[in-house]
Design a protein around this motif. Sequence first.
Motif, short mmCIF file in Angstrom:
data_model
loop_
_atom_site.label_atom_id
_atom_site.label_comp_id
_atom_site.label_asym_id
_atom_site.label_seq_id
_atom_site.Cartn_x
_atom_site.Cartn_y
_atom_site.Cartn_z
N MET A 1 17.24 -4.46 -11.70
CA MET A 1 17.64 -5.78 -11.20
C MET A 1 16.39 -6.54 -10.74
SD MET A 1 21.10 -4.92 -9.01
CE MET A 1 21.05 -6.54 -8.29
N PRO A 2 16.12 -7.71 -11.34
CA PRO A 2 14.94 -8.46 -10.93
C PRO A 2 15.12 -9.06 -9.53
CG PRO A 2 16.17 -9.68 -12.57
CD PRO A 2 16.84 -8.35 -12.43
N ALA A 3 14.03 -9.14 -8.79
CA ALA A 3 14.07 -9.71 -7.45
C ALA A 3 12.74 -10.39 -7.15
CB ALA A 3 14.34 -8.62 -6.41
N LYS A 4 12.82 -11.47 -6.40
CA LYS A 4 11.61 -12.15 -5.92
C LYS A 4 11.45 -11.81 -4.45
CE LYS A 4 9.43 -16.57 -5.07
NZ LYS A 4 9.59 -18.03 -5.07
N LEU A 5 10.25 -11.39 -4.07
CA LEU A 5 9.95 -11.07 -2.68
C LEU A 5 8.85 -12.00 -2.17
CD1 LEU A 5 10.77 -8.30 -4.26
CD2 LEU A 5 10.03 -7.24 -2.18
N VAL A 6 9.02 -12.50 -0.96
CA VAL A 6 8.01 -13.31 -0.29
C VAL A 6 7.59 -12.51 0.94
CG1 VAL A 6 7.50 -15.48 0.87
CG2 VAL A 6 9.03 -15.46 -1.12
N ILE A 7 6.29 -12.20 1.03
CA ILE A 7 5.81 -11.32 2.09
C ILE A 7 4.59 -11.95 2.77
CG2 ILE A 7 4.92 -9.02 2.62
CD1 ILE A 7 6.26 -8.15 -0.11
N PRO A 8 4.74 -12.35 4.03
CA PRO A 8 3.57 -12.84 4.77
C PRO A 8 2.62 -11.68 5.04
CG PRO A 8 5.65 -13.41 5.89
CD PRO A 8 5.98 -12.45 4.79
N TYR A 9 1.33 -11.97 5.07
CA TYR A 9 0.35 -10.92 5.35
C TYR A 9 0.57 -10.32 6.74
CZ TYR A 9 -1.83 -13.09 1.32
OH TYR A 9 -2.05 -13.61 0.07
N ALA A 10 1.07 -11.13 7.67
CA ALA A 10 1.31 -10.63 9.03
C ALA A 10 2.40 -9.57 9.06
CB ALA A 10 1.69 -11.79 9.95
N ALA A 11 3.24 -9.48 8.03
CA ALA A 11 4.31 -8.49 7.98
C ALA A 11 3.84 -7.16 7.41
CB ALA A 11 5.48 -9.01 7.14
N ILE A 12 2.66 -7.13 6.78
CA ILE A 12 2.17 -5.92 6.13
C ILE A 12 1.71 -4.91 7.16
CG2 ILE A 12 0.39 -4.99 4.58
CD1 ILE A 12 0.44 -7.67 3.11
N THR A 13 2.15 -3.65 6.97
CA THR A 13 1.72 -2.56 7.85
C THR A 13 0.81 -1.56 7.13
OG1 THR A 13 3.73 -1.29 7.38
CG2 THR A 13 3.77 -2.73 9.32
N ALA A 14 0.77 -1.59 5.80
CA ALA A 14 -0.12 -0.70 5.05
C ALA A 14 -0.38 -1.26 3.67
CB ALA A 14 0.47 0.70 4.94
N PHE A 15 -1.60 -1.03 3.19
CA PHE A 15 -2.02 -1.41 1.84
C PHE A 15 -2.85 -0.25 1.31
CE2 PHE A 15 -5.25 -3.03 -1.07
CZ PHE A 15 -4.49 -3.79 -1.95
N VAL A 16 -2.43 0.30 0.15
CA VAL A 16 -3.11 1.46 -0.42
C VAL A 16 -3.35 1.22 -1.90
CG1 VAL A 16 -2.95 3.95 -0.90
CG2 VAL A 16 -2.02 3.04 1.23
N ASP A 17 -4.57 1.52 -2.33
CA ASP A 17 -4.90 1.55 -3.75
C ASP A 17 -5.30 2.99 -4.06
OD1 ASP A 17 -5.87 1.42 -6.32
OD2 ASP A 17 -7.16 -0.32 -5.97
N PRO A 18 -4.35 3.82 -4.49
CA PRO A 18 -4.63 5.24 -4.69
C PRO A 18 -5.61 5.51 -5.82
CG PRO A 18 -2.38 4.73 -5.34
CD PRO A 18 -2.95 3.48 -4.74
N ALA A 19 -5.84 4.56 -6.70
CA ALA A 19 -6.77 4.78 -7.80
C ALA A 19 -8.19 5.00 -7.29
CB ALA A 19 -6.73 3.60 -8.77
N VAL A 20 -8.49 4.43 -6.13
CA VAL A 20 -9.85 4.56 -5.58
C VAL A 20 -9.82 5.10 -4.15
CG1 VAL A 20 -10.90 2.81 -7.07
CG2 VAL A 20 -9.82 2.11 -4.92
N ASP A 21 -8.72 5.71 -3.76
CA ASP A 21 -8.56 6.28 -2.42
C ASP A 21 -8.90 5.28 -1.32
OD1 ASP A 21 -7.71 8.76 -3.34
OD2 ASP A 21 -9.77 9.48 -3.57
N PHE A 22 -8.37 4.07 -1.45
CA PHE A 22 -8.62 3.03 -0.45
C PHE A 22 -7.31 2.71 0.24
CE2 PHE A 22 -8.63 -1.39 0.91
CZ PHE A 22 -9.75 -1.40 1.72
N GLY A 23 -7.36 2.56 1.55
CA GLY A 23 -6.15 2.19 2.27
C GLY A 23 -6.46 1.49 3.58
N LEU A 24 -5.57 0.61 3.96
CA LEU A 24 -5.63 -0.08 5.26
C LEU A 24 -4.29 0.10 5.94
CD1 LEU A 24 -7.24 -3.47 4.12
CD2 LEU A 24 -8.37 -1.64 5.38
#
Length: 177
Positions: free
Chosen positions: A96-119
């Motif tokens: 089911m397609p969905a559109k999400l709008v996410i403010p940066y202030a709502a983010i609690t984690a960001f991970v790029d596992p391809a390069v072992d990077f995370g915030l």
Amino acid sequence: MTETPPDSMIPYDEIVQEALRAVVGRVLGQVQANGSVLPGGHHFYITFKSQAPGVDIPDHLLARFPDEMTIVLQNKFWDLVVADDFFSVGLSFNQMPAKLVIPYAAITAFVDPAVDFGLQFQPVGHDAEPEPHEDANNDAIRGPGADAEQGGNPGVDDTTDGDDGSNVVTVDFGKKK
């Protein structure tokens, strides 16, 4: 001398959190500028507070993830729009397609596992610990480091030895009461 340092009149914790969230926006902006194509093996796990101000997700996802949700940007996403304070993206959940709008202030984690990077971030305006939740299971193709059910720790390859998390930046400023 065991004196407690005075409370700062400068909100360093908020300034650092805002700067690190800007990293997410800049990375997503580069992806958008590249035609929404992720270079190489890069893919992102983005965790956010689903009821934070400005978050706009379909009701069925909000019912399933009332506190926090993790999405995967890898192969199946579209309409990535990156703004100064938020991003929006189209994803598929159980076909089911969905559109999400996410403010940066709502983010609690960001991970790029391809390069072992995370915030990891402290939620804006929240002091409570997040409730346990299922991952979103959006229809992204999984790569190494994420099991087929996406039930493990996103972006962590449990088969490697010596993963001490040294590439993850955690900013946790305790507020004095």
